[in-house]
Design an enzyme around this catalytic site. Sequence first.
Site: not given
Ligand SMILES: *Cc1c(COP(=O)(O)O)cnc(C)c1O
Length: 379
Positions: A70, A151, A179, A201, A237, A325
């Site tokens: 993300g 989030n 989200q 994830h 890759t 975070c």
């Molecule tokens: C978790 C999250 C991200 C970051 O995604 P990653 O795959 O952990 O880098 C970005 N935006 C939102 C809204 C998130 O909840």
Amino acid sequence: MQVYLDNAATTRMLPAVRDAMLPYFCETYGNPSGFHSVSREAHRALDEARRTTAKCLGAEPGEIVFTGGGSEGDAMLLRGAARACRAKGSHIVTSAIEHHAVLRTLEAMQAAGEATVTVLPTDAEGRVSAEQVRATIRPDTVLVSVMAANNEVGTIEPIAAIGAVCREAGVLFHTDAVQAIGQIPINVKELPIDLLTLTAHKFHGPKGAGAVYIRKGVRVEPLIAGGEQESRRRAGTENVPGIVGLAAALRIATDGLAENAARMTRLRDRLISGIEAAIPTAILNGSRTDRLPNNVNVSFPGVRSEGLLMRLDLCGVAASAGSACTAGSLEPSHVLLALGASPERAQSALRLTLSSLTTDEEIDCVLSVLPEAVRLLSV
Ligand SMILES: *Cc1c(COP(=O)(O)O)cnc(C)c1O
């Protein structure tokens, strides 16, 4: 009993997703760009994952680019779209409650003189107004970035209305849908979205695998150069097992969306009313109506989040304060502050986020330990 209610941070990978990925580590290990049969098999898996991903979003396969997650997707789309639009201008509009992957990227672009950024406030429930977006767009505006759902507090944003305003003004619209995937329907054919970010994830797929949607005809300069992969839009890759896992998880999340959302909504509402009944001082952060099925975020005035998280952890409950975070730092959440919460209220917030795997027993367990934990920590 381990109770996992931190699904906005990450989710447990489904065994079916793992099983889909396994052949692509030691058996079908080829580099998809090669000219032999080992490569061709990997390439075939990549093509199929791209078709599946596109189908789940209502996109065309050529509109999907796989990424490392993300944060990368957000950075790639914001920086890449801004660069491709340089001739028109460099004004970008976003909201105060975006994920740091968006906010920090835009801050860095502004500091480097690559963008002029307007950060819109939200209402007390965390909602961005489409009318305010309209009023902020100028002749040199190139991009608007507003997340599909938040989030931390789970507020669902009016992205259809915001996208419509952007389309009318000829401005690109990006949404961080990380989200929202698997919780609310997102179809890019039906929604005026030009650019979208997702990461596996957050919906029971593997970490380090993401995708972006880039509407056909929209130009995004690559962030990573050096190879022809992903139609020259993202060199390197491809993470074949991760991409296969992403597609498998997305298909499961999309097929099960209605059922899972209904289930999570029922458990969420039971959790909220249970907390409110047992702890009268609790304040729900966010919206009661426009809320992700999996999100509960409550403040307990007088109780510091850190202490509460530690106590819950001792009881086997994994939860979170603001976003993962910012946990660990004592900074109050930028999202709760944007909603108008006092720093004190922001620093007493508890986020409990469910998934399709959450059970009634887990909710019962939280409701049996939380009131006592809050009482012990109240000053
Ligand atoms: C978790 C999250 C991200 C970051 O995604 P990653 O795959 O952990 O880098 C970005 N935006 C939102 C809204 C998130 O909840």
